[in-house]
Design a protein around this motif. Sequence first.
Motif, PDB file in Angstrom:
ATOM      1  N   LYS A 214      18.404  55.308 -40.088  1.00 45.48           N
ATOM      2  CA  LYS A 214      18.822  53.939 -40.408  1.00 45.48           C
ATOM      3  C   LYS A 214      18.395  53.645 -41.838  1.00 45.48           C
ATOM      4  O   LYS A 214      17.323  54.088 -42.273  1.00 45.48           O
ATOM      5  CB  LYS A 214      18.193  52.948 -39.441  1.00 45.48           C
ATOM      6  CG  LYS A 214      18.691  53.136 -38.017  1.00 45.48           C
ATOM      7  CD  LYS A 214      18.134  52.099 -37.092  1.00 45.48           C
ATOM      8  CE  LYS A 214      18.666  52.347 -35.688  1.00 45.48           C
ATOM      9  NZ  LYS A 214      18.116  51.428 -34.729  1.00 45.48           N
ATOM     10  N   PRO A 215      19.209  52.904 -42.606  1.00 43.78           N
ATOM     11  CA  PRO A 215      18.848  52.597 -43.997  1.00 43.78           C
ATOM     12  C   PRO A 215      17.460  51.970 -44.085  1.00 43.78           C
ATOM     13  O   PRO A 215      17.059  51.201 -43.202  1.00 43.78           O
ATOM     14  CB  PRO A 215      19.929  51.597 -44.427  1.00 43.78           C
ATOM     15  CG  PRO A 215      21.073  51.863 -43.521  1.00 43.78           C
ATOM     16  CD  PRO A 215      20.463  52.284 -42.208  1.00 43.78           C
TER      17      PRO A 215
ATOM     18  N   ALA B 216      17.602  53.320 -49.231  1.00 36.59           N
ATOM     19  CA  ALA B 216      17.672  54.747 -48.928  1.00 36.59           C
ATOM     20  C   ALA B 216      18.642  54.943 -47.772  1.00 36.59           C
ATOM     21  O   ALA B 216      18.507  54.303 -46.730  1.00 36.59           O
ATOM     22  CB  ALA B 216      16.298  55.279 -48.550  1.00 36.59           C
ATOM     23  N   LYS B 217      19.606  55.838 -47.969  1.00 33.23           N
ATOM     24  CA  LYS B 217      20.593  56.087 -46.931  1.00 33.23           C
ATOM     25  C   LYS B 217      20.366  57.415 -46.220  1.00 33.23           C
ATOM     26  O   LYS B 217      21.086  57.751 -45.283  1.00 33.23           O
ATOM     27  CB  LYS B 217      21.987  56.003 -47.525  1.00 33.23           C
ATOM     28  CG  LYS B 217      22.282  54.590 -48.016  1.00 33.23           C
ATOM     29  CD  LYS B 217      23.671  54.447 -48.557  1.00 33.23           C
ATOM     30  CE  LYS B 217      23.880  53.003 -48.943  1.00 33.23           C
ATOM     31  NZ  LYS B 217      24.436  52.815 -50.241  1.00 33.23           N
ATOM     32  N   THR B 218      19.351  58.167 -46.689  1.00 31.14           N
ATOM     33  CA  THR B 218      18.961  59.410 -46.032  1.00 31.14           C
ATOM     34  C   THR B 218      17.442  59.468 -45.962  1.00 31.14           C
ATOM     35  O   THR B 218      16.745  58.782 -46.724  1.00 31.14           O
ATOM     36  CB  THR B 218      19.459  60.657 -46.807  1.00 31.14           C
ATOM     37  OG1 THR B 218      18.765  60.727 -48.063  1.00 31.14           O
ATOM     38  CG2 THR B 218      20.971  60.624 -47.028  1.00 31.14           C
TER      39      THR B 218
ATOM     40  N   GLU C 288      12.964  49.207 -42.240  1.00 24.98           N
ATOM     41  CA  GLU C 288      14.372  49.349 -41.890  1.00 24.98           C
ATOM     42  C   GLU C 288      15.172  48.200 -42.493  1.00 24.98           C
ATOM     43  O   GLU C 288      14.719  47.053 -42.522  1.00 24.98           O
ATOM     44  CB  GLU C 288      14.484  49.327 -40.359  1.00 24.98           C
ATOM     45  CG  GLU C 288      15.718  49.987 -39.834  1.00 24.98           C
ATOM     46  CD  GLU C 288      15.659  50.106 -38.330  1.00 24.98           C
ATOM     47  OE1 GLU C 288      16.369  49.340 -37.662  1.00 24.98           O
ATOM     48  OE2 GLU C 288      14.891  50.947 -37.841  1.00 24.98           O
ATOM     49  N   ALA C 289      16.352  48.515 -42.995  1.00 31.12           N
ATOM     50  CA  ALA C 289      17.207  47.508 -43.626  1.00 31.12           C
ATOM     51  C   ALA C 289      18.538  47.411 -42.902  1.00 31.12           C
ATOM     52  O   ALA C 289      19.042  48.401 -42.373  1.00 31.12           O
ATOM     53  CB  ALA C 289      17.448  47.891 -45.089  1.00 31.12           C
ATOM     54  N   THR C 290      19.075  46.212 -42.881  1.00 31.22           N
ATOM     55  CA  THR C 290      20.403  45.989 -42.324  1.00 31.22           C
ATOM     56  C   THR C 290      21.336  45.697 -43.483  1.00 31.22           C
ATOM     57  O   THR C 290      21.085  44.796 -44.286  1.00 31.22           O
ATOM     58  CB  THR C 290      20.400  44.787 -41.348  1.00 31.22           C
ATOM     59  OG1 THR C 290      19.464  45.073 -40.313  1.00 31.22           O
ATOM     60  CG2 THR C 290      21.767  44.563 -40.768  1.00 31.22           C
ATOM     61  N   LEU C 291      22.406  46.468 -43.587  1.00 28.65           N
ATOM     62  CA  LEU C 291      23.354  46.288 -44.679  1.00 28.65           C
ATOM     63  C   LEU C 291      24.518  45.411 -44.227  1.00 28.65           C
ATOM     64  O   LEU C 291      24.955  45.498 -43.090  1.00 28.65           O
ATOM     65  CB  LEU C 291      23.888  47.646 -45.139  1.00 28.65           C
ATOM     66  CG  LEU C 291      22.825  48.642 -45.605  1.00 28.65           C
ATOM     67  CD1 LEU C 291      23.489  49.959 -45.974  1.00 28.65           C
ATOM     68  CD2 LEU C 291      22.034  48.092 -46.751  1.00 28.65           C
TER      69      LEU C 291
END
Length: 72
Positions: A6-7, A39-41, A66-69
Amino acid sequence: MAKAFKPQIVTANDLLMGDVIYLISGGEWSRDHACALVAKTAEEADAMLATASAQQLKIVGPYLAEATLDAN
């Protein structure tokens, strides 16, 4: 089966002011979470946390969150 990544963003506290800050491009920091580098990975997340951890004279307690896009 591996858990899906998860981002994530890096957050910490400003060492002098105590404010919550977020890692942005260029290894700089912002108080605006909308500017946070995402970060996407897992590899990107690890690299971002390493960048933050090397700045212990400027920040304290860096960690991945953790981020929510959204569309913005």
